[in-house]
Design an enzyme around this catalytic site. Sequence first.
Site, PDB file in Angstrom:
ATOM      1  CG  HIS A 103      -4.106  -0.085   6.495  1.00 21.93           C
ATOM      2  ND1 HIS A 103      -4.019   0.003   7.865  1.00 21.93           N
ATOM      3  CD2 HIS A 103      -3.067   0.657   6.012  1.00 21.93           C
ATOM      4  CE1 HIS A 103      -2.984   0.753   8.190  1.00 21.93           C
ATOM      5  NE2 HIS A 103      -2.386   1.169   7.090  1.00 21.93           N
ATOM      6  CG  HIS A 119      -0.005   4.320   4.875  1.00 21.48           C
ATOM      7  ND1 HIS A 119      -0.815   3.615   5.740  1.00 21.48           N
ATOM      8  CD2 HIS A 119      -0.736   5.405   4.476  1.00 21.48           C
ATOM      9  CE1 HIS A 119      -1.985   4.234   5.857  1.00 21.48           C
ATOM     10  NE2 HIS A 119      -1.963   5.317   5.097  1.00 21.48           N
ATOM     11  CG  ASP A 131       5.166   2.577   7.149  1.00 26.49           C
ATOM     12  OD1 ASP A 131       4.274   3.164   6.515  1.00 26.49           O
ATOM     13  OD2 ASP A 131       4.912   1.695   7.996  1.00 26.49           O
ATOM     14  CG  HIS A 132       4.224  -0.491   4.172  1.00 28.75           C
ATOM     15  ND1 HIS A 132       4.242  -1.811   4.552  1.00 28.75           N
ATOM     16  CD2 HIS A 132       3.773   0.197   5.250  1.00 28.75           C
ATOM     17  CE1 HIS A 132       3.814  -1.924   5.804  1.00 28.75           C
ATOM     18  NE2 HIS A 132       3.516  -0.713   6.244  1.00 28.75           N
ATOM     19  CG  HIS A 189       3.746  -2.762  10.642  1.00 22.13           C
ATOM     20  ND1 HIS A 189       2.815  -2.016  11.331  1.00 22.13           N
ATOM     21  CD2 HIS A 189       4.091  -2.031   9.577  1.00 22.13           C
ATOM     22  CE1 HIS A 189       2.588  -0.883  10.690  1.00 22.13           C
ATOM     23  NE2 HIS A 189       3.364  -0.864   9.616  1.00 22.13           N
ATOM     24  CG  ASP A 222       0.521  -1.509   7.706  1.00 26.74           C
ATOM     25  OD1 ASP A 222       1.380  -2.398   7.766  1.00 26.74           O
ATOM     26  OD2 ASP A 222       0.777  -0.305   7.831  1.00 26.74           O
ATOM     27  CG  HIS A 224      -0.317   0.077   2.536  1.00 28.25           C
ATOM     28  ND1 HIS A 224       0.495  -0.914   3.043  1.00 28.25           N
ATOM     29  CD2 HIS A 224      -0.361   1.020   3.518  1.00 28.25           C
ATOM     30  CE1 HIS A 224       0.900  -0.609   4.260  1.00 28.25           C
ATOM     31  NE2 HIS A 224       0.399   0.582   4.569  1.00 28.25           N
TER      32      HIS A 224
END
Length: 307
Positions: free
Chosen positions: A142, A64, A66-67, A271, A213, A62
Amino acid sequence: MSLELLILGSNSAAFAHRRHHTAQVFKLQDQHFLIDCGEGTQLLMKRHKVKLSRIDHIFISHLHGDHYFGLIGLLSTMHLFGRQKELLLVGPPGLKEILQLQLRHSETSLNFHIRFVEFKPGQSEVVMDHPKFTVTSLPMDHRVPCSGYLFKEKPKKRRINRKVLPDVQLSNLDIIRLKEGGDVLNEDGSVKYENKLITLDPNPSFSYAFFSDTRVRPELLETVRGVDMLYHEATFADDMKDRAIQTYHTTAKQAAQFAKDANVGKLVLGHFSARYKELDPIIDEAKTVFERSELAIEGTKFVVDGK
């Protein structure tokens, strides 16, 4: 034959306690997959001796940061190193547009072709169909469109029993027929070589599920039932369950209960929230529910080589 999972990054939104953002390299047969690509992923690959040239498939869960914030840097390095092989990039709607914008404004034209595959938010579908395995998207729950992935080997063929080969003369067509489960016949239709006498059962087919997530997804229990290994986010311990619900995440206890209900072979938890300097509360909580739980510690390699 086995599957291998190398953890590169295991923290959630913020870098903390020497833990980096989500990234992992999964190996199945001779194929290497990069799953998520948080900031600094290419440096972690170098640290753990992962060759960029071996990565032909990248799966992003996805949008976000941090990914996927490490993705453009990784692709740029592949370009600078002279890569020419096609790269498969699977991810959410919008990822292709973001990368094209970054490349356009940096006036970069990659040496290699990227084949984009967008998963359909909220749906499960085969996003990669290889002769030896499939990869299926798994809809997560999410705040933004998010997908996990199920890597599953196709059933293998039977194996020729090498111990009896000296006494048996087989043509290439005979070997193909035997591996597919049939007997070798004479011209008159009688059995020349009985399959069960000169073949062995197929090697096991392996499977791995990656849950990014998400809140708990009981709807996916049957889809991943019996997988050899499950990576599941476990951002919080269970005393933060309300916070997990609010932020669309999972607790270690919830992840462990899901793994137990799905009868998976091994659970790998990752995570982690930056609030946890030490991860004992996460693993201790999970093991009270599902003993075969492990922490996604950076640099750790998990191997499954039999059932």
